[in-house]
Design a protein around this motif. Structure first.
Motif, PDB file in Angstrom:
ATOM      1  N   ALA A   6      51.124  36.656  31.867  1.00  0.00           N
ATOM      2  CA  ALA A   6      50.923  37.239  33.200  1.00  0.00           C
ATOM      3  C   ALA A   6      52.274  37.297  33.910  1.00  0.00           C
ATOM      4  O   ALA A   6      52.651  36.359  34.605  1.00  0.00           O
ATOM      5  CB  ALA A   6      49.926  36.409  34.001  1.00  0.00           C
ATOM      6  N   TRP A  16      51.084  35.688  47.057  1.00  0.00           N
ATOM      7  CA  TRP A  16      49.878  34.864  46.827  1.00  0.00           C
ATOM      8  C   TRP A  16      49.802  33.756  47.869  1.00  0.00           C
ATOM      9  O   TRP A  16      48.764  33.522  48.462  1.00  0.00           O
ATOM     10  CB  TRP A  16      49.914  34.216  45.455  1.00  0.00           C
ATOM     11  N   TYR A  21      48.286  38.943  48.965  1.00  0.00           N
ATOM     12  CA  TYR A  21      47.848  39.477  47.683  1.00  0.00           C
ATOM     13  C   TYR A  21      47.032  38.414  46.961  1.00  0.00           C
ATOM     14  O   TYR A  21      47.398  37.238  46.963  1.00  0.00           O
ATOM     15  CB  TYR A  21      49.084  39.864  46.853  1.00  0.00           C
ATOM     16  N   ARG A  22      45.926  38.833  46.386  1.00  0.00           N
ATOM     17  CA  ARG A  22      45.115  37.926  45.573  1.00  0.00           C
ATOM     18  C   ARG A  22      45.458  38.138  44.111  1.00  0.00           C
ATOM     19  O   ARG A  22      45.504  39.269  43.646  1.00  0.00           O
ATOM     20  CB  ARG A  22      43.622  38.208  45.767  1.00  0.00           C
ATOM     21  N   PRO A  23      45.658  37.048  43.382  1.00  0.00           N
ATOM     22  CA  PRO A  23      45.974  37.210  41.962  1.00  0.00           C
ATOM     23  C   PRO A  23      44.780  37.788  41.196  1.00  0.00           C
ATOM     24  O   PRO A  23      43.630  37.572  41.563  1.00  0.00           O
ATOM     25  CB  PRO A  23      46.290  35.791  41.492  1.00  0.00           C
ATOM     26  N   THR A  24      45.080  38.514  40.141  1.00  0.00           N
ATOM     27  CA  THR A  24      44.026  39.007  39.261  1.00  0.00           C
ATOM     28  C   THR A  24      43.450  37.808  38.502  1.00  0.00           C
ATOM     29  O   THR A  24      44.009  36.709  38.547  1.00  0.00           O
ATOM     30  CB  THR A  24      44.590  40.023  38.245  1.00  0.00           C
ATOM     31  N   GLU A  25      42.359  38.045  37.781  1.00  0.00           N
ATOM     32  CA  GLU A  25      41.769  36.964  36.991  1.00  0.00           C
ATOM     33  C   GLU A  25      42.784  36.400  36.004  1.00  0.00           C
ATOM     34  O   GLU A  25      42.922  35.179  35.882  1.00  0.00           O
ATOM     35  CB  GLU A  25      40.555  37.475  36.219  1.00  0.00           C
ATOM     36  N   GLN A  26      43.487  37.269  35.302  1.00  0.00           N
ATOM     37  CA  GLN A  26      44.468  36.805  34.319  1.00  0.00           C
ATOM     38  C   GLN A  26      45.602  36.040  34.987  1.00  0.00           C
ATOM     39  O   GLN A  26      46.067  35.036  34.458  1.00  0.00           O
ATOM     40  CB  GLN A  26      45.016  37.987  33.521  1.00  0.00           C
ATOM     41  N   GLU A  27      46.046  36.508  36.145  1.00  0.00           N
ATOM     42  CA  GLU A  27      47.109  35.813  36.871  1.00  0.00           C
ATOM     43  C   GLU A  27      46.630  34.445  37.357  1.00  0.00           C
ATOM     44  O   GLU A  27      47.367  33.459  37.275  1.00  0.00           O
ATOM     45  CB  GLU A  27      47.591  36.653  38.055  1.00  0.00           C
ATOM     46  N   THR A  61      37.871  35.657  31.599  1.00  0.00           N
ATOM     47  CA  THR A  61      37.850  36.944  32.279  1.00  0.00           C
ATOM     48  C   THR A  61      36.467  37.536  32.043  1.00  0.00           C
ATOM     49  O   THR A  61      35.735  37.079  31.153  1.00  0.00           O
ATOM     50  CB  THR A  61      38.915  37.902  31.701  1.00  0.00           C
ATOM     51  N   THR A  62      36.098  38.540  32.812  1.00  0.00           N
ATOM     52  CA  THR A  62      34.774  39.138  32.618  1.00  0.00           C
ATOM     53  C   THR A  62      34.649  39.715  31.208  1.00  0.00           C
ATOM     54  O   THR A  62      33.630  39.535  30.546  1.00  0.00           O
ATOM     55  CB  THR A  62      34.474  40.238  33.656  1.00  0.00           C
ATOM     56  N   GLU A  77      29.443  42.517  34.467  1.00  0.00           N
ATOM     57  CA  GLU A  77      30.030  42.685  35.803  1.00  0.00           C
ATOM     58  C   GLU A  77      28.947  43.004  36.827  1.00  0.00           C
ATOM     59  O   GLU A  77      28.984  42.513  37.950  1.00  0.00           O
ATOM     60  CB  GLU A  77      31.098  43.778  35.781  1.00  0.00           C
TER      61      GLU A  77
END
Length: 138
Positions: A6, A16, A21-27, A61-62, A77
């Motif tokens: 990431a 963050w 900014y919100r991190p992505t799932e991977q982040e 992750t989804t 999802e």
């Protein structure tokens, strides 16, 4: 974080921290690994409540979780978004095992839909056999 797959520069981390900014799932998962903490700590929650929070708490992750339980990613999802679990028995068993949930915890995570509703392949297709009580009432 780059080593965890990431890529992130200093300005992204500052965004963050400031809430811009919100991190992505991977982040989020990579950040928890780098900081040696649980994703729930970074999410600011003590205990997961929703299906999505339970999933992130176990660092899925989804797409990865959907693949692991044998479900289409879009269908999974949708389950998270609508807070309704419609997985079959095999998918439900896999979900409980992978997220370390009890059936009650799954029901609470999807409580907006009322009692836990599962698609069942063993649904009764023939009417029930008459009982002695049925015979007496005739």
């Amino acid at each position: 974080m780059n080593a965890c797959g990431a890529p992130a520069d200093v300005s992204l981390v500052h965004a963050w921290e400031s809430g811009d900014y919100r991190p992505t799932e991977q982040e989020l998962i990579a950040l928890a690994d780098v900081l040696w903490c649980r994703t729930t700590e970074l999410m600011g929650i003590e205990e997961p409540r929703t299906l999505g929070e339970h999933r992130l708490a176990r660092q899925f992750t989804t797409a990865k979780l959907a693949r692991s339980i044998g479900m289409d990613t879009a269908q999974y999802e949708q389950a998270e978004e609508q807070e309704i679990w419609l997985g079959d028995e095999r998918q439900t068993a896999a979900l409980l095992r992978l997220l370390n949930l009890t059936p009650l915890q799954l029901a609470k995570a999807t409580e907006r839909s009322g009692p836990l509703r599962l698609k069942s392949s063993t649904a009764r297709k023939t009417p029930p056999k008459p009982t002695l009580r049925d015979a007496r009432s005739r």
